[in-house]
Design an enzyme around this catalytic site. Structure first.
Site: not given
Lengths: 434, 434
Positions: B212, B143, B139
């Site tokens: 996601k 990040i 996902v």
């Protein structure tokens, strides 16, 4: 869901019952069931301690055992983890931390000052004691930036880490910006609203941000914490005209803490910077905090959220407690203390960048020529220069933006002008974030 | 620094040698020393496997043992962890995952499709096998948002989690926005530049973002993953005029995946939304990704960074490997599978919000009145309506922004107009992020 808990409750002693301490109690009361599912066990406060037992804190403390002598908590077998929220770099917080870690008792703290000054020693004690030293709440409040640096970005060589680390300063600067008001007036209002302390110097002189930067730098670069190496300037000298000039040039002024790694060593600085409008930090308003990390594989990571207040800070404290309950913790500063390298402090003068210089000068012929000559003789190349005389009761403002160059030249410019009776005030220098 | 390593090397088998696999090899080669300090041991690839041994991948594979039959990796004692980067919800990736987890072999994957469809089963196997199932790269690329949700925000009741989860769509939408160009043209360019797949449907129809979102929703709400409950609309029907109208109204269009928890259940949707300019998602440009989580104590957390590409994705994969090396991992979806609650899907019609409706209509009298009557009869209250006839080769555009109201009324409006020969095209509805 209690049948799903794989562990006995995690028993917490909470030391310090100010805003954040009250927040932790409220958070555990409000979200207790969900936290138990996530932690694998209930997290229960069993003992509390603070300086003044009789103060009204707006939360019901009757379920918890009051402990007068907090130092007894380190040795109690019915306490699994101690949460320290009393603050202060030294004194009782440090004593308690040392006791807990030495005895192998997990220790959770929001105390950035203590970590900036004694973090290395405490991490060593935690390592020897085989226990957890956790401090997510110490930097950027509710934003999980300690975890982001220690774990999320751990695969990267970080070139620089920087951000807006003090909500009070950001509130003041962005309010000055939006309302065109002066520093003193906005500070006073922030104090009246409770956003700034009665003695605001820790915040507005950049000390608080420097504490946080010290911690981030160690995590980012694998270096020993070195608070004394942070060059720190606060926001007292920023005037409304600086913000207006910066805006006219396409910048906003933010107090930025930045640590940068280079061939000549590590550079750590907290100071007001001019941030270009297309940089995400330019859009961090009010009391928000934000952290940027630039890694050689991940690129630029940006984290933003609420950096202070009881709710966000309690969120970070309890996240640490959940990690402790899950047994998901390790070296406090991402690696064994012995693997952290001593910092070699880079020479600020050799740094290359653009700068903003602002002078308050006499309104008379020749002053501009004097400043221009000083920049020329110091080797500073000027990108733009603005002189504004109107509406300035006390003299004339001259604002200069330099081309990229060595900072030593900017410093030399000021040295050349030092003592000139053309100057009505100490010039201000702010660097420009690239 | 090798004397500081507390553990033997972590021996990795890497399966799948596409862009990300090559990135993982390069990352471990480039940052190996630093990673060893952070992980407590070196992380070494010992075996590799992929479909085609002879393909040139631009990285030197000679140091690694080539394995033809990847299924043998699960049982090998000289492999500590398997990294799966072959993709696909089913097939070899799923077989390998099941084998590894059943046998207690830590498993790291970037495979969002597999997790969205089989995550619950795999988490159960990992739990029974007492091992790690890690998927930070699945996902939002680099990040650390899985960690942010699973750990950083773990103390919070999350009200909603949402974000820009597909870089291809964001690149297309922001390029259309900046250059005033049409969807097909920009998609073609993105394909030529390698930003979009030859078959782009997984991206532009929102399926990738829905995968996601399924994962994020489980972490945020402690619910079982339920991909089928995600209402998914892609960006094929967004035209340049929508972006222009949105801009005129103070919005930007972004493909937003959002999961929201309410009294009537969980709502999951991927669709293009109108994002107000003062919201951080409006400033997420190009192929960046961003995730927002709103918690009851932490407030709004915002994470932004590069969501795809070999470097950022490899960064997330290796962060997982570091967690495995540190023994800092636990339940894949933040709690035991048995503690995850089944989802009760909320009724989309009962959701309250503002909407943007756009019609392509015949340029003739009475059409506007027909649309206005349909909205009135469906109980939709109009905040603004724009009709633009000029420069529209094919009919007239009517764009409506509604006041906040139940979505069922918007749907009813479209039902009332269905089959009207005034409409030249299927109307488009986009909701407005509040």
């Amino acid at each position: 869901m209690t049948n799903l808990h794989r562990h006995a409750p995690l028993r917490v002693a909470l030391v310090g019952l100010g805003t954040v301490g009250g927040g932790v109690i409220r958070l555990l009361n409000t979200n207790g069931d969900l936290i138990a599912r996530r932690a694998g066990c209930p997290i229960q406060i069993v003992a509390i301690s603070a300086r003044d037992r009789n103060k009204d804190r707006g939360v019901d403390l009757s379920p918890y055992e009051w402990v007068d002598d907090m130092t007894t908590l380190a040795t109690r077998d019915d306490v699994d983890v101690v949460v320290e929220l009393i603050g202060g770099a030294d004194g009782p917080a440090l004593t308690l931390a040392r006791q807990c870690l030495t005895l192998g008792k997990p220790f959770v703290t929001a105390n950035k000052a203590m970590l900036a000054h004694h973090g290395l020693d405490l991490a060593r004690l935690a390592e020897t004691g085989g226990t957890a030293l956790k401090y997510e709440a110490a930097v950027a409040g509710g934003i999980p930036v300690i975890k982001g640096m220690r774990e999320g970005a751990a695969a990267n060589e970080i070139s620089r880490v920087y951000g807006i680390l003090n909500g009070t300063c950001n509130y003041i600067l962005t309010t000055m910006e939006k309302e065109g008001r002066g520093f003193d007036e906005v500070l006073k209002e922030a104090q009246d609203l409770g956003y700034a302390e009665a003695d605001p110097s820790f915040d507005i002189d950049g000390v608080d941000a420097a504490h946080k930067l010290t911690i981030l730098a160690s995590l980012a670069f694998g270096t020993e914490l070195d608070f004394d190496a942070v060059a720190t300037t606060g926001i007292r000298h920023v005037i409304a005209a600086d913000i207006a000039e910066a805006a006219a040039l396409g910048f906003r002024i933010r107090l930025v803490g930045m640590a940068q790694n280079g061939a000549d060593g590590l550079f750590q600085r907290v100071h007001p910077m001019l941030v270009p409008l297309d940089h995400p930090l330019a859009h961090v308003d009010g009391s928000l905090n934000a952290v940027v990390a630039e890694g050689n594989f991940v690129g630029r990571l940006f984290f933003q959220g609420r950096g202070a207040g009881d709710g966000p800070t309690a969120s970070a404290v309890v996240a640490d407690l959940i990690d402790v309950a899950r047994d998901e913790y390790g070296d406090a500063f991402a690696m064994p203390v012995a693997a952290l390298t001593p910092q070699n402090t880079a020479d600020a003068g050799a740094r290359i960048g653009r700068s903003y210089l602002r002078f308050k000068v006499q309104d008379r012929p020749g002053v501009l020529a004097e400043i221009a000559a000083a920049t020329r003789d110091a080797g500073v190349s000027i990108e733009s220069m603005i002189q504004r005389g109107a509406n300035q009761a006390d003299g004339v403002l001259v604002a200069i933006v330099t081309h990229a160059g060595e900072e030593r030249c900017v410093r030399e410019t000021l040295e050349r002008l030092a003592g000139s009776d053309s100057l009505l005030d100490t010039p201000i220098v702010m660097h420009i974030l690239d």
